[in-house]
Design a protein around this motif. Sequence first.
Motif, short mmCIF file in Angstrom:
data_model
loop_
_atom_site.label_atom_id
_atom_site.label_comp_id
_atom_site.label_asym_id
_atom_site.label_seq_id
_atom_site.Cartn_x
_atom_site.Cartn_y
_atom_site.Cartn_z
N TRP A 13 -27.82 3.65 -16.14
CA TRP A 13 -27.79 2.79 -14.97
C TRP A 13 -28.82 1.67 -15.19
O TRP A 13 -29.61 1.72 -16.13
CB TRP A 13 -28.15 3.56 -13.70
CG TRP A 13 -27.23 4.71 -13.42
CD1 TRP A 13 -26.11 4.71 -12.65
CD2 TRP A 13 -27.37 6.06 -13.90
NE1 TRP A 13 -25.53 5.95 -12.63
CE2 TRP A 13 -26.29 6.81 -13.39
CE3 TRP A 13 -28.30 6.70 -14.73
CZ2 TRP A 13 -26.11 8.15 -13.65
CZ3 TRP A 13 -28.13 8.04 -15.01
CH2 TRP A 13 -27.04 8.76 -14.47
N TYR A 14 -28.81 0.66 -14.31
CA TYR A 14 -29.74 -0.45 -14.46
C TYR A 14 -30.54 -0.64 -13.18
O TYR A 14 -29.99 -0.65 -12.07
CB TYR A 14 -29.01 -1.73 -14.84
CG TYR A 14 -28.52 -1.66 -16.27
CD1 TYR A 14 -29.33 -2.07 -17.32
CD2 TYR A 14 -27.27 -1.11 -16.57
CE1 TYR A 14 -28.91 -1.95 -18.64
CE2 TYR A 14 -26.84 -1.00 -17.88
CZ TYR A 14 -27.67 -1.42 -18.91
OH TYR A 14 -27.25 -1.29 -20.21
N LYS A 15 -31.85 -0.78 -13.37
CA LYS A 15 -32.77 -0.97 -12.26
C LYS A 15 -33.08 -2.45 -12.10
O LYS A 15 -32.51 -3.31 -12.78
CB LYS A 15 -34.06 -0.18 -12.52
CG LYS A 15 -33.85 1.30 -12.73
CD LYS A 15 -35.17 2.04 -12.93
CE LYS A 15 -35.82 1.71 -14.25
NZ LYS A 15 -37.04 2.53 -14.50
N GLU A 16 -34.03 -2.73 -11.24
CA GLU A 16 -34.49 -4.10 -11.03
C GLU A 16 -34.90 -4.72 -12.37
O GLU A 16 -35.53 -4.08 -13.20
CB GLU A 16 -35.70 -4.09 -10.09
CG GLU A 16 -36.32 -5.45 -9.85
CD GLU A 16 -37.60 -5.37 -9.05
OE1 GLU A 16 -38.21 -6.42 -8.81
OE2 GLU A 16 -37.99 -4.24 -8.64
N GLY A 17 -34.55 -5.99 -12.57
CA GLY A 17 -34.90 -6.67 -13.80
C GLY A 17 -34.04 -6.27 -14.98
O GLY A 17 -34.42 -6.48 -16.13
N ASP A 18 -32.86 -5.67 -14.71
CA ASP A 18 -31.93 -5.26 -15.77
C ASP A 18 -32.55 -4.24 -16.71
O ASP A 18 -32.24 -4.17 -17.90
CB ASP A 18 -31.44 -6.48 -16.56
CG ASP A 18 -30.09 -6.23 -17.24
OD1 ASP A 18 -29.28 -5.48 -16.66
OD2 ASP A 18 -29.88 -6.76 -18.34
N SER A 19 -33.46 -3.41 -16.18
CA SER A 19 -34.11 -2.38 -16.98
C SER A 19 -33.25 -1.12 -16.97
O SER A 19 -32.90 -0.60 -15.91
CB SER A 19 -35.49 -2.07 -16.38
OG SER A 19 -36.11 -1.02 -17.08
N PRO A 20 -32.90 -0.59 -18.15
CA PRO A 20 -32.02 0.58 -18.18
C PRO A 20 -32.77 1.88 -17.87
O PRO A 20 -33.95 2.03 -18.18
CB PRO A 20 -31.52 0.59 -19.63
CG PRO A 20 -32.63 -0.02 -20.42
CD PRO A 20 -33.23 -1.06 -19.52
N ARG A 35 -35.10 1.46 -23.97
CA ARG A 35 -34.15 0.60 -24.69
C ARG A 35 -34.01 1.06 -26.15
O ARG A 35 -32.89 1.14 -26.69
CB ARG A 35 -34.58 -0.85 -24.61
CG ARG A 35 -34.50 -1.47 -23.23
CD ARG A 35 -34.92 -2.93 -23.25
NE ARG A 35 -35.07 -3.47 -21.92
CZ ARG A 35 -34.09 -3.99 -21.18
NH1 ARG A 35 -32.86 -4.00 -21.68
NH2 ARG A 35 -34.31 -4.46 -19.97
#
Length: 253
Positions: free
Chosen positions: A24-31, A83
Amino acid sequence: MIRQAAEEAGAIAMGFFRRDPQVWYKEGDSPVSEADYAVDRFLKDALIGARPDYGWVSEETERPERDDTAGRFFVVDPIDGTRAYLRGEDTWCVSIAVVEAGRPVAGVLVAPALGDRFEATAGGEPTRNGAVCRVTQPGETATMSVAVPGSLRKKLGSEPAGAIRPEHPIPSLAYRLALVACGDLDATLIRSRANDWDIAAADLLIERAGGLLCDRGGNATLYRREGRRHGLLMAGSHDATRRLRRLVETIPD
């Protein structure tokens, strides 16, 4: 206790490694992956189960309302370098620190894909796989190997020719800092927005190895129960960080 928890957490992470975990992806496109969540759940159960009076700060857990440095609390990154982990690279780790009065007093980093384990306590020698760690002590004019994020390379100020040898940074910030503590790198620069869980355990490793993790003013980090993000940081020997502070004078946070 935290060593065993870190090793078991590493084994859980290895169970998902290179097996296409759900992401899934969190704020700031962080996986964030199902492996991160599984490790986080295990560590919270294991560590708080053993020390129910300790607080808890983790990348994958909602921040507490209480914002202070009172009592002891864990600062955890279930998988630092997500990542890299998701790309199937080896340079990721489980990071656990115990903080008291704003500073880490125990820390463990386990990088299971590399077979590396780093440990430190406030009163003991820092180790890598049982061998004592020490930061390097480059002289004032010696060339330093410095891991520099790409976004910072072009912004660096002037430095005598050949005095800095930029190295590509390792995706896991915690692991990169551990390599500074053990002398594989002379120093590193850390771009703004690093979080407490990225650095707390490695901070103690570097301190006990004779070095310093600090901000541009040379100040060590104080950790709080709410966790927080930081401005530009640097790590290395005390002499190395003094040189780096001169180098980044013109770089904004």
